[in-house]
Design a protein around this motif. Structure first.
Motif, short mmCIF file in Angstrom:
data_model
loop_
_atom_site.label_atom_id
_atom_site.label_comp_id
_atom_site.label_asym_id
_atom_site.label_seq_id
_atom_site.Cartn_x
_atom_site.Cartn_y
_atom_site.Cartn_z
N TYR A 24 62.01 17.49 41.97
CA TYR A 24 60.83 18.27 42.28
C TYR A 24 60.02 17.61 43.40
CZ TYR A 24 56.17 20.20 42.12
OH TYR A 24 54.98 20.76 42.50
N ALA A 25 59.86 16.28 43.31
CA ALA A 25 59.08 15.55 44.31
C ALA A 25 59.65 15.74 45.70
CB ALA A 25 59.03 14.07 43.95
N LEU A 26 60.98 15.68 45.83
CA LEU A 26 61.62 15.81 47.13
C LEU A 26 61.49 17.22 47.70
CD1 LEU A 26 64.86 13.71 46.48
CD2 LEU A 26 62.95 13.09 47.96
N GLN A 27 61.28 18.20 46.82
CA GLN A 27 61.15 19.58 47.28
C GLN A 27 59.70 20.02 47.42
OE1 GLN A 27 63.55 22.23 44.83
NE2 GLN A 27 65.13 20.68 44.63
N SER A 28 58.77 19.14 47.12
CA SER A 28 57.35 19.54 47.10
C SER A 28 56.69 19.50 48.47
CB SER A 28 56.57 18.63 46.15
OG SER A 28 56.43 17.32 46.70
N ILE A 29 57.35 18.85 49.46
CA ILE A 29 56.74 18.73 50.79
C ILE A 29 56.50 20.12 51.36
CG2 ILE A 29 57.01 17.76 53.09
CD1 ILE A 29 56.84 15.69 50.84
N GLY A 30 55.27 20.37 51.80
CA GLY A 30 54.93 21.66 52.38
C GLY A 30 54.31 22.61 51.38
N GLY A 31 54.24 22.21 50.13
CA GLY A 31 53.60 23.05 49.13
C GLY A 31 52.15 22.65 48.92
N GLN A 32 51.44 23.39 48.06
CA GLN A 32 50.03 23.09 47.83
C GLN A 32 49.88 21.72 47.18
OE1 GLN A 32 47.97 25.92 45.42
NE2 GLN A 32 46.19 24.61 45.12
N ASN A 33 50.74 21.42 46.22
CA ASN A 33 50.67 20.14 45.52
C ASN A 33 51.84 19.27 45.96
OD1 ASN A 33 49.74 22.36 43.14
ND2 ASN A 33 48.32 20.74 43.67
N GLU A 34 51.59 18.49 46.98
CA GLU A 34 52.65 17.69 47.61
C GLU A 34 52.68 16.29 47.01
OE1 GLU A 34 53.00 15.80 52.00
OE2 GLU A 34 52.89 17.98 51.91
N ILE A 35 53.86 15.88 46.56
CA ILE A 35 54.01 14.52 46.04
C ILE A 35 54.31 13.60 47.21
CG2 ILE A 35 55.38 13.03 44.53
CD1 ILE A 35 55.71 15.37 42.66
N SER A 36 53.36 12.72 47.51
CA SER A 36 53.45 11.90 48.72
C SER A 36 53.99 10.50 48.44
CB SER A 36 52.07 11.78 49.37
OG SER A 36 51.13 11.26 48.44
N LYS A 37 54.17 10.17 47.17
CA LYS A 37 54.69 8.85 46.82
C LYS A 37 55.49 8.97 45.53
CE LYS A 37 51.73 5.43 46.77
NZ LYS A 37 50.62 4.59 46.26
N PHE A 38 56.68 8.36 45.50
CA PHE A 38 57.45 8.30 44.27
C PHE A 38 58.24 6.99 44.27
CE2 PHE A 38 59.83 9.28 40.62
CZ PHE A 38 59.29 10.42 40.02
N LYS A 39 57.62 5.96 43.69
CA LYS A 39 58.24 4.64 43.67
C LYS A 39 58.83 4.36 42.30
CE LYS A 39 55.23 2.51 47.17
NZ LYS A 39 54.28 1.41 47.44
N LEU A 40 59.95 3.67 42.28
CA LEU A 40 60.61 3.29 41.04
C LEU A 40 60.98 1.82 41.07
CD1 LEU A 40 63.16 6.24 40.67
CD2 LEU A 40 61.00 6.01 39.45
N ASN A 41 60.92 1.18 39.93
CA ASN A 41 61.53 -0.14 39.75
C ASN A 41 62.79 0.07 38.92
OD1 ASN A 41 59.80 -1.95 41.15
ND2 ASN A 41 58.30 -1.75 39.53
N ILE A 42 63.94 -0.15 39.53
CA ILE A 42 65.20 0.12 38.85
C ILE A 42 65.94 -1.18 38.56
CG2 ILE A 42 65.43 2.36 40.01
CD1 ILE A 42 67.63 1.05 41.78
N ILE A 43 66.80 -1.15 37.55
CA ILE A 43 67.69 -2.28 37.28
C ILE A 43 68.96 -2.05 38.08
CG2 ILE A 43 68.92 -3.58 35.50
CD1 ILE A 43 66.92 -2.45 33.46
#
Length: 303
Positions: free
Chosen positions: A226-245
């Motif tokens: 969803y975050a990757l597809q939100s660019i250009g919409g009203q509610n844009e996710i501008s950051k999505f950071k993860l700490n992965i193993i």
């Protein structure tokens, strides 16, 4: 007087049509239709966006495979003021017969991979408005803009042994239309920032100090998509950071799936009005940047 230049970010999207059969003939036909669409030839219908309208200039075919052009957002109301001659006060902007202020976003389209490179400008044409412009002027079935994500970071997330924490930032952009159905959890986050009349919200979720405990990876994948597809919409996710193993080292490592998206930029001399020479120069820069990235992009869109 020294020349002033402006830089604009360029993002990459793959056109994702909603196909019924998805056989070779249907794919060939849909590619042909989008090639015609991005030429923006003939008498075009203009659409509304926020406080203005969106139009397009005629696209240019490059080496039979690519198309370069521009879409224009014209702000027609609530125009910004200008400074008076003293430089101390603002006064009404006189447009002398023009309907509004124009902001151009150049684009470069690959008709084979159906990948679109387009400038991201504020104010400027939103993806939702571009989509509506295509619908109104062409016989095109429904489609989405699928952001070209970082294949390395996305795959590292999918292959990881777990996720220990995530950080997300949601922007509330009032003048952009809503896009895509939000997933559970993101929907509540968006409602919270809207109800409080806020401009953005930061969310941090951690699995805690227990090394054996991790976040739900399947659910996070839905949020990431969803975050990757939100660019250009009203509610844009501008950051999505993860700490992965990390699957190879076993260590906890950070990745950022938004900033890790493939992108480029244009750089041209600042001018007071929309200039065809400036647009042509931006298209030329975008062509060079795309061709350098094309092999990498073709790997990414296999996701």
């Amino acid at each position: 007087m020294a020349k002033k230049y402006k830089e604009t970010s360029v993002y990459y999207y793959q056109i994702s049509p909603h196909l019924t059969k998805a056989d070779d003939e249907e794919v060939r036909l849909v590619k042909k239709r989008f090639k015609k669409a991005f030429k923006f030839r003939g008498k075009l219908k203009i659409i509304k966006q926020g406080e203005g309208s969106v139009s397009a200039i005629k696209g240019k075919v490059i080496n039979d495979r690519y198309i370069g052009g521009a879409v224009i957002y014209t702000q027609e109301s609530n125009l910004p003021p200008k400074m008076d001659d003293t430089g101390t006060k603002t006064e009404e902007l006189q447009l002398e017969g023009f309907k509004g202020l124009g902001y151009d976003s150049a684009y470069f389209y690959d008709t084979e991979t159906m990948v679109l490179a387009i400038e991201s400008r504020v104010p400027g044409v939103t993806l939702a408005a571009l989509q509506a412009l295509i619908y109104r002027n062409q016989e095109i079935n429904t489609f989405d803009f699928k952001p070209v994500a970082s294949v390395n970071d996305y795959n590292r997330f999918l292959e990881s042994e777990g996720v220990t924490s995530m950080e997300m930032e949601v922007l509330n952009l009032n003048e952009k239309p809503k896009k895509n159905a939000p997933v559970k959890g993101v929907e509540e986050t968006i409602k919270l920032v809207e109800d409080t009349n806020g401009s953005k919200i930061n969310i941090n979720i951690s699995s805690g100090r227990n090394k054996l405990k991790v976040l739900d990876k399947k659910y996070l994948k839905n949020m990431i998509d969803y975050a990757l597809q939100s660019i250009g919409g009203q509610n844009e996710i501008s950051k999505f950071k993860l700490n992965i193993i990390d699957v190879d080292s076993g260590k906890v490592v950070p990745i950022d799936l938004i900033s890790g998206r493939i992108k480029g930029k244009t750089k041209i001399e600042k001018v007071r009005a929309i200039d065809k020479f400036s647009i042509a120069e931006k298209i030329k820069q975008m062509e060079g940047s795309y061709l350098r990235k094309r092999q990498n992009i073709e790997e990414m869109i296999k996701l």
